[in-house]
Write a protein that holds these residues in place. Structure first.
Motif, PDB file in Angstrom:
ATOM      1  N   UNK A  13      -3.871   1.640 -11.275  1.00  0.00           N
ATOM      2  CA  UNK A  13      -3.871   3.014 -11.805  1.00  0.00           C
ATOM      3  C   UNK A  13      -5.290   3.418 -12.182  1.00  0.00           C
ATOM      4  N   UNK A  14      -5.992   2.544 -12.873  1.00  0.00           N
ATOM      5  CA  UNK A  14      -7.364   2.834 -13.301  1.00  0.00           C
ATOM      6  C   UNK A  14      -8.266   3.090 -12.099  1.00  0.00           C
ATOM      7  N   UNK A  15      -8.067   2.333 -11.032  1.00  0.00           N
ATOM      8  CA  UNK A  15      -8.938   2.428  -9.864  1.00  0.00           C
ATOM      9  C   UNK A  15      -8.426   3.392  -8.800  1.00  0.00           C
ATOM     10  N   UNK A  16      -7.400   4.176  -9.132  1.00  0.00           N
ATOM     11  CA  UNK A  16      -6.837   5.102  -8.153  1.00  0.00           C
ATOM     12  C   UNK A  16      -7.863   6.139  -7.749  1.00  0.00           C
ATOM     13  N   UNK A  17      -7.850   6.566  -6.475  1.00  0.00           N
ATOM     14  CA  UNK A  17      -8.826   7.565  -6.016  1.00  0.00           C
ATOM     15  C   UNK A  17      -8.759   8.849  -6.844  1.00  0.00           C
ATOM     16  N   UNK A  18      -9.915   9.365  -7.247  1.00  0.00           N
ATOM     17  CA  UNK A  18      -9.954  10.570  -8.092  1.00  0.00           C
ATOM     18  C   UNK A  18      -9.275  11.786  -7.472  1.00  0.00           C
ATOM     19  N   UNK A  19      -9.227  11.854  -6.140  1.00  0.00           N
ATOM     20  CA  UNK A  19      -8.627  13.029  -5.503  1.00  0.00           C
ATOM     21  C   UNK A  19      -7.119  13.114  -5.746  1.00  0.00           C
ATOM     22  N   UNK A  21      -5.868  12.397  -8.798  1.00  0.00           N
ATOM     23  CA  UNK A  21      -5.681  12.579 -10.248  1.00  0.00           C
ATOM     24  C   UNK A  21      -4.749  13.752 -10.487  1.00  0.00           C
ATOM     25  N   UNK A  22      -3.744  13.517 -11.293  1.00  0.00           N
ATOM     26  CA  UNK A  22      -2.785  14.568 -11.624  1.00  0.00           C
ATOM     27  C   UNK A  22      -1.609  14.636 -10.674  1.00  0.00           C
ATOM     28  N   UNK A  23      -1.688  13.963  -9.551  1.00  0.00           N
ATOM     29  CA  UNK A  23      -0.589  13.974  -8.579  1.00  0.00           C
ATOM     30  C   UNK A  23       0.291  12.746  -8.833  1.00  0.00           C
ATOM     31  N   UNK A  24       1.019  12.791  -9.924  1.00  0.00           N
ATOM     32  CA  UNK A  24       1.832  11.653 -10.363  1.00  0.00           C
ATOM     33  C   UNK A  24       2.843  11.217  -9.296  1.00  0.00           C
ATOM     34  N   UNK A  25       3.543  12.149  -8.611  1.00  0.00           N
ATOM     35  CA  UNK A  25       4.477  11.687  -7.576  1.00  0.00           C
ATOM     36  C   UNK A  25       3.801  10.850  -6.485  1.00  0.00           C
ATOM     37  N   UNK A  27       0.977   9.125  -6.779  1.00  0.00           N
ATOM     38  CA  UNK A  27       0.538   7.878  -7.392  1.00  0.00           C
ATOM     39  C   UNK A  27       1.724   6.935  -7.548  1.00  0.00           C
ATOM     40  N   UNK A  28       2.830   7.448  -8.054  1.00  0.00           N
ATOM     41  CA  UNK A  28       4.039   6.624  -8.221  1.00  0.00           C
ATOM     42  C   UNK A  28       4.498   6.049  -6.897  1.00  0.00           C
ATOM     43  N   UNK A  29       4.565   6.881  -5.868  1.00  0.00           N
ATOM     44  CA  UNK A  29       5.026   6.419  -4.553  1.00  0.00           C
ATOM     45  C   UNK A  29       4.138   5.299  -4.035  1.00  0.00           C
ATOM     46  N   UNK A  30       2.823   5.476  -4.181  1.00  0.00           N
ATOM     47  CA  UNK A  30       1.892   4.451  -3.717  1.00  0.00           C
ATOM     48  C   UNK A  30       2.055   3.159  -4.505  1.00  0.00           C
ATOM     49  N   UNK A  31       2.152   3.265  -5.826  1.00  0.00           N
ATOM     50  CA  UNK A  31       2.269   2.073  -6.653  1.00  0.00           C
ATOM     51  C   UNK A  31       3.573   1.329  -6.394  1.00  0.00           C
ATOM     52  N   UNK A  32       4.659   2.058  -6.233  1.00  0.00           N
ATOM     53  CA  UNK A  32       5.950   1.403  -5.960  1.00  0.00           C
ATOM     54  C   UNK A  32       5.933   0.723  -4.598  1.00  0.00           C
ATOM     55  N   UNK A  33       5.195   1.280  -3.654  1.00  0.00           N
ATOM     56  CA  UNK A  33       5.070   0.664  -2.331  1.00  0.00           C
ATOM     57  C   UNK A  33       4.213  -0.597  -2.415  1.00  0.00           C
ATOM     58  N   UNK A  34       3.119  -0.514  -3.187  1.00  0.00           N
ATOM     59  CA  UNK A  34       2.204  -1.652  -3.312  1.00  0.00           C
ATOM     60  C   UNK A  34       2.764  -2.774  -4.174  1.00  0.00           C
ATOM     61  N   UNK A  35       3.637  -2.416  -5.126  1.00  0.00           N
ATOM     62  CA  UNK A  35       4.204  -3.397  -6.049  1.00  0.00           C
ATOM     63  C   UNK A  35       5.727  -3.303  -6.011  1.00  0.00           C
ATOM     64  N   UNK A  36       6.335  -3.814  -4.953  1.00  0.00           N
ATOM     65  CA  UNK A  36       7.786  -3.660  -4.789  1.00  0.00           C
ATOM     66  C   UNK A  36       8.618  -4.343  -5.876  1.00  0.00           C
ATOM     67  N   UNK A  37       8.045  -5.272  -6.598  1.00  0.00           N
ATOM     68  CA  UNK A  37       8.788  -5.942  -7.674  1.00  0.00           C
ATOM     69  C   UNK A  37       8.876  -5.073  -8.920  1.00  0.00           C
ATOM     70  N   UNK A  38       8.114  -3.980  -8.957  1.00  0.00           N
ATOM     71  CA  UNK A  38       8.090  -3.108 -10.133  1.00  0.00           C
ATOM     72  C   UNK A  38       9.088  -1.969  -9.976  1.00  0.00           C
ATOM     73  N   UNK A  39       9.661  -1.559 -11.094  1.00  0.00           N
ATOM     74  CA  UNK A  39      10.537  -0.387 -11.111  1.00  0.00           C
ATOM     75  C   UNK A  39       9.719   0.828 -11.530  1.00  0.00           C
ATOM     76  N   UNK A  40      10.311   2.008 -11.387  1.00  0.00           N
ATOM     77  CA  UNK A  40       9.632   3.222 -11.854  1.00  0.00           C
ATOM     78  C   UNK A  40       9.309   3.112 -13.342  1.00  0.00           C
ATOM     79  N   UNK A  41      10.265   2.589 -14.108  1.00  0.00           N
ATOM     80  CA  UNK A  41      10.030   2.430 -15.544  1.00  0.00           C
ATOM     81  C   UNK A  41       8.871   1.476 -15.831  1.00  0.00           C
ATOM     82  N   UNK A  42       8.775   0.403 -15.030  1.00  0.00           N
ATOM     83  CA  UNK A  42       7.655  -0.524 -15.190  1.00  0.00           C
ATOM     84  C   UNK A  42       6.328   0.199 -14.978  1.00  0.00           C
ATOM     85  N   UNK A  43       6.256   0.984 -13.909  1.00  0.00           N
ATOM     86  CA  UNK A  43       5.019   1.695 -13.573  1.00  0.00           C
ATOM     87  C   UNK A  43       4.688   2.715 -14.657  1.00  0.00           C
TER      88      UNK A  43
END
Length: 114
Positions: A13-19, A21-25, A27-43
């Motif tokens: 999250x900290x290192x996410x591309x600045x472009x 920023x603010x596009x939570x959906x 960011x969430x989609x990317x993080x859930x894809x990169x970390x399949x063991x995590x839930x939305x609540x975890x993220x």
């Protein structure tokens, strides 16, 4: 969620591309894809920790910028390509107070000129 996964998500999250920023959906989609063991609540739980990490990073950047701004006069009139330590040594020979202060700091904090 284990601590390793939490730490990886926070850093992502900290290192996410600045472009994105603010596009939570996106960011969430990317993080859930990169970390399949995590839930939305975890993220979501990692976002607050990431915000604190970003604040610390910003504070460190501001402190570094202020230090560089304060030391910038050491480069005035010096040949291009000289390091900060070289400039300080050259100016200290003429009694420059900032150069002397910097060299004293180097001696105390960093173990000598780097």
């Amino acid at each position: 969620m284990n601590d390793v996964l939490r730490s990886q998500i926070v850093e992502a999250i900290i290192d996410f591309p600045p472009d994105l920023a603010g596009n939570i959906p996106a960011v969430m989609a990317d993080l859930l894809k990169r970390f399949p063991a995590a839930t939305e609540n975890d993220v979501f739980a990692c976002f607050e920790e990431a915000i604190e990490g970003l604040r610390r990073r910003a504070d460190a950047g501001l402190a570094e910028a202020a230090a560089l701004d304060r030391l910038a006069p050491l480069f005035d009139g010096m040949p291009e390509g000289m390091t900060l330590g070289e400039c300080a040594l050259a100016k200290a020979k003429n009694g420059d107070p900032l150069a002397l202060e910097y060299l004293q700091w180097e001696k105390q904090q960093a173990g000598g000129i780097q």
